[in-house]
Motif scaffolding. Structure first.
Motif, short mmCIF file in Angstrom:
data_model
loop_
_atom_site.label_atom_id
_atom_site.label_comp_id
_atom_site.label_asym_id
_atom_site.label_seq_id
_atom_site.Cartn_x
_atom_site.Cartn_y
_atom_site.Cartn_z
N MET A 79 0.85 -1.20 0.00
CA MET A 79 0.00 0.00 0.00
C MET A 79 0.88 1.24 0.00
N VAL A 80 0.81 2.00 -1.09
CA VAL A 80 1.66 3.19 -1.21
C VAL A 80 0.87 4.46 -1.46
N GLY A 81 -0.46 4.38 -1.40
CA GLY A 81 -1.25 5.57 -1.59
C GLY A 81 -2.71 5.34 -1.23
N PHE A 82 -3.40 6.43 -0.96
CA PHE A 82 -4.83 6.38 -0.72
C PHE A 82 -5.40 7.78 -0.93
N ALA A 83 -6.72 7.85 -1.04
CA ALA A 83 -7.38 9.12 -1.24
C ALA A 83 -8.48 9.31 -0.20
N GLU A 84 -8.66 10.54 0.21
CA GLU A 84 -9.75 10.94 1.09
C GLU A 84 -10.28 12.26 0.59
N GLY A 85 -11.51 12.26 0.16
CA GLY A 85 -12.10 13.49 -0.36
C GLY A 85 -11.28 14.01 -1.54
N MET A 86 -10.88 15.25 -1.47
CA MET A 86 -10.10 15.88 -2.54
C MET A 86 -8.60 15.83 -2.27
N ASN A 87 -8.17 14.89 -1.44
CA ASN A 87 -6.75 14.76 -1.10
C ASN A 87 -6.24 13.38 -1.49
#
Length: 78
Positions: A60-68
């Motif tokens: 796991m090298v990334g994730f998104a939350e809302g507009m981030n």
């Protein structure tokens, strides 16, 4: 509680051009003005885990939350 130091970096030219191109294509297709997300490069797995509030797998090298969008800096895992 975790505190993070955030600083602005110069956008890599190729990435910035790609984002602009994709944004224009999507805006034209959907006939909408789209907001671009903020992208955060996280400097360590420890910080990444603190943001996720859990121990993360190595893959796991990334994730998104809302507009981030949060991305583990490639220098950490390459």
């Amino acid at each position: 509680m975790a505190f993070f130091k955030i600083s602005t970096i110069k956008q890599p030219e190729k990435l910035a051009d790609t984002i602009k191109k994709v944004n224009k294509e999507l805006s034209d297709f959907f006939n909408l003005d789209l907001n671009l997300p903020s992208v955060f490069l996280i400097q360590s797995r420890k910080q990444f885990d603190e943001l996720r509030q859990a121990k993360t797998e190595e893959w796991m090298v990334g994730f998104a939350e809302g507009m981030n969008i949060f991305i583990l800096d490639p220098s950490v895992y390459t």
